[in-house]
Design an enzyme around this catalytic site. Sequence first.
Site, PDB file in Angstrom:
ATOM      1  N   GLU A   8       8.195   0.260 -24.579  1.00  0.00           N
ATOM      2  CA  GLU A   8       9.175  -0.225 -23.610  1.00  0.00           C
ATOM      3  C   GLU A   8      10.552  -0.380 -24.255  1.00  0.00           C
ATOM      4  O   GLU A   8      11.574   0.031 -23.689  1.00  0.00           O
ATOM      5  CB  GLU A   8       8.722  -1.563 -23.012  1.00  0.00           C
ATOM      6  CG  GLU A   8       7.411  -1.504 -22.251  1.00  0.00           C
ATOM      7  CD  GLU A   8       6.199  -1.772 -23.133  1.00  0.00           C
ATOM      8  OE1 GLU A   8       5.137  -2.081 -22.573  1.00  0.00           O
ATOM      9  OE2 GLU A   8       6.310  -1.667 -24.379  1.00  0.00           O
ATOM     10  N   GLU A  42      -0.078 -16.949 -24.794  1.00  0.00           N
ATOM     11  CA  GLU A  42      -0.434 -15.869 -25.707  1.00  0.00           C
ATOM     12  C   GLU A  42      -1.123 -16.431 -26.949  1.00  0.00           C
ATOM     13  O   GLU A  42      -1.955 -15.759 -27.560  1.00  0.00           O
ATOM     14  CB  GLU A  42       0.816 -15.079 -26.106  1.00  0.00           C
ATOM     15  CG  GLU A  42       0.510 -13.731 -26.746  1.00  0.00           C
ATOM     16  CD  GLU A  42       1.729 -12.836 -26.843  1.00  0.00           C
ATOM     17  OE1 GLU A  42       1.987 -12.070 -25.889  1.00  0.00           O
ATOM     18  OE2 GLU A  42       2.440 -12.901 -27.858  1.00  0.00           O
ATOM     19  N   HIS A  95      12.027 -29.395  -4.163  1.00  0.00           N
ATOM     20  CA  HIS A  95      12.137 -28.896  -2.790  1.00  0.00           C
ATOM     21  C   HIS A  95      11.317 -27.629  -2.602  1.00  0.00           C
ATOM     22  O   HIS A  95      11.557 -26.875  -1.654  1.00  0.00           O
ATOM     23  CB  HIS A  95      13.608 -28.675  -2.444  1.00  0.00           C
ATOM     24  CG  HIS A  95      14.383 -29.953  -2.373  1.00  0.00           C
ATOM     25  ND1 HIS A  95      14.518 -30.685  -1.221  1.00  0.00           N
ATOM     26  CD2 HIS A  95      15.017 -30.662  -3.340  1.00  0.00           C
ATOM     27  CE1 HIS A  95      15.229 -31.774  -1.459  1.00  0.00           C
ATOM     28  NE2 HIS A  95      15.543 -31.788  -2.745  1.00  0.00           N
ATOM     29  N   GLY A 143       5.747 -12.612 -32.887  1.00  0.00           N
ATOM     30  CA  GLY A 143       6.865 -12.424 -31.964  1.00  0.00           C
ATOM     31  C   GLY A 143       7.265 -13.688 -31.234  1.00  0.00           C
ATOM     32  O   GLY A 143       8.453 -14.001 -31.103  1.00  0.00           O
ATOM     33  N   ARG A 144       6.293 -14.442 -30.753  1.00  0.00           N
ATOM     34  CA  ARG A 144       6.598 -15.643 -29.976  1.00  0.00           C
ATOM     35  C   ARG A 144       7.057 -16.806 -30.849  1.00  0.00           C
ATOM     36  O   ARG A 144       7.437 -17.865 -30.334  1.00  0.00           O
ATOM     37  CB  ARG A 144       5.386 -16.042 -29.137  1.00  0.00           C
ATOM     38  CG  ARG A 144       4.118 -16.294 -29.948  1.00  0.00           C
ATOM     39  CD  ARG A 144       2.901 -16.356 -29.024  1.00  0.00           C
ATOM     40  NE  ARG A 144       1.637 -16.488 -29.715  1.00  0.00           N
ATOM     41  CZ  ARG A 144       0.958 -15.481 -30.250  1.00  0.00           C
ATOM     42  NH1 ARG A 144       1.447 -14.250 -30.195  1.00  0.00           N
ATOM     43  NH2 ARG A 144      -0.204 -15.679 -30.840  1.00  0.00           N
ATOM     44  N   LYS A 190       9.924  -4.692 -34.344  1.00  0.00           N
ATOM     45  CA  LYS A 190       9.481  -4.754 -35.734  1.00  0.00           C
ATOM     46  C   LYS A 190       9.148  -3.359 -36.271  1.00  0.00           C
ATOM     47  O   LYS A 190       9.587  -2.968 -37.343  1.00  0.00           O
ATOM     48  CB  LYS A 190       8.275  -5.680 -35.860  1.00  0.00           C
ATOM     49  CG  LYS A 190       7.783  -5.841 -37.292  1.00  0.00           C
ATOM     50  CD  LYS A 190       6.546  -6.737 -37.374  1.00  0.00           C
ATOM     51  CE  LYS A 190       6.871  -8.169 -37.081  1.00  0.00           C
ATOM     52  NZ  LYS A 190       5.712  -9.075 -37.316  1.00  0.00           N
ATOM     53  N   LYS A 242      -1.629  -1.697 -22.710  1.00  0.00           N
ATOM     54  CA  LYS A 242      -0.703  -0.724 -23.303  1.00  0.00           C
ATOM     55  C   LYS A 242      -1.417   0.587 -23.599  1.00  0.00           C
ATOM     56  O   LYS A 242      -0.898   1.675 -23.340  1.00  0.00           O
ATOM     57  CB  LYS A 242      -0.106  -1.288 -24.594  1.00  0.00           C
ATOM     58  CG  LYS A 242       0.874  -2.435 -24.404  1.00  0.00           C
ATOM     59  CD  LYS A 242       1.453  -2.848 -25.745  1.00  0.00           C
ATOM     60  CE  LYS A 242       2.496  -3.930 -25.604  1.00  0.00           C
ATOM     61  NZ  LYS A 242       3.072  -4.310 -26.915  1.00  0.00           N
TER      62      LYS A 242
END
Length: 550
Positions: free
Chosen positions: A214, A355, A386, A269-270, A208, A506
């Site tokens: 990152e 979040e 399993h 964002g999510r 954005k 961060k």
Amino acid sequence: MTPTPLRRRKAFEALEHHYLDMSTRHLRELFAEDPDRGARMSVQVEGIYFDYSKNRVNDETMSLLVELAKESGVARRRDAMFAGEHINVSEDRAVLHVALRMPKDSSLIVDGVDVIHEVHSVLDRMSIFVDTVRSGEWRGHTGKAIKNIVNIGIGGSDLGPVMAYEALRYYSRRDLTFRFVSNVDATDLVEALHGLEADETLFIISSKTFGTLETLTNAHSARNWLVAQLGDEAAVARHFAAVSTNAEKVADFGIDTVNMFGFWDWVGGRYSMDSAIGLSTMMAIGPENFSELLGGFHAIDEHFRTAPFEENVPVLMALLAVWNRNFLGCQSVGVMPYDQYLKRLPAYLQQLTMESNGKHVALDGTPLDYQTGPIYWGEPGTNGQHSFYQLLHQGTAIVPVDLIGFAQSLNPLGEHHDILTSNVFAQAQALAFGRTEPEVRAEGTPEHVVAHRVMEGNRPTNVFLAKVLTPRLLGSLIALYEHSVFTQGTIWGVDSFDQWGVELGKVLAVAIIPELESNSDPELTHDSSTNALISHYRSLKRNESPHVER
């Protein structure tokens, strides 16, 4: 208006008394007392059959939970969200992911702007760009058509696109290669680029602010890779597109802002996979299928907005989650999709739920004296049976489970799908009813083994059953979870739309980076553990590189 604290709401107090009775009840009893329970405790919406009968609830439980939702102001806060009010209080923002999928002929004025017009303006530009790439009209720097699309983002700008791509791979263009990079670990980017030709590769940089450390680290390394292969800085404009709102930084990077697609501060964002963040999704499945995806989202938005709470699937999901968390004391939720295409859905839901509702203070900043968001986790299909299902059946922790199945496979092959689906129903049945000592003995089990084979059951499950996985169905399924998260957050009285807990690490990392990169020995002023780790890292880093020739 500040809502009454959760523990002082009349419905919550009534539920606390009701729980004293329900805590001793077993699902075997509840089903025996009510032969129609399985059919009655189910709701259908948008082709999704939601069976919640195998939860440790009865009619009184559900009635009290509905009263809790009403007393908590779920309807008022829901309507405020749809109206564009600033319900993200800590950031003073509207929360309008629902606007991303409203029809083109809709109108919603927020802060003097018709946001629906803006949304569809971006969608139209995305469609034009996608069609030029998919048709081969778009040419790279050397005149070749694009064959590879690499999406670079992090968090919501990665989890949404990669989940959607994997979920809808059946509908994707198979002559195009899609890869996704989010981790700042160089291995993620290096492996994603392995085997690709730069003159056939398009990068989508999703950030954005165009300043996420990152993402920009990966973007610059991708840019260097491209320029090194093609030998011309001008090539960047033909091989990079951006999803961002920062035109200046995008242009400085070398991307033509004509190929920049924006979104808004009211999109978290999510909650952004159906915004321009979904550019790679649209590239994979095409604009028509992307429109179907948005249609599925919108259909559930309307259901959530209009259906009575007693028949409102995301509200029911949320109420059961609150019951399991705050009364049964369940600390985690398993999400088990019995469709390999949904293999990234649990990871996507981890961010959406944890979040959003991993909060320790109320909307007014006061500390909470009750539990909020549980831990979400899961794996696809029979894989989990399993590995970790042993704990689900016989462990000391009670883990509610969402089981997601389909009546038809997109890839029918012999008996595979019936075998797969039999496990959806069998696991729900086994978790609910278990196996008693008399039943184990009746099977001829040696006495010294009986205790090991007993399964107490009484483990809650929700079962979601649909016909087949389509773009529209995926949109509907994700929207159910979105609105369930919203409803849970409203009942708990938290802000489900900020994420301040993401920021501290961060900030500290930015301070540590120069200490790791310095050629001298900087003075370290952290705690003794962090100081020692940094010193040891620097010592190891000075040693010979561990690089191994292939």
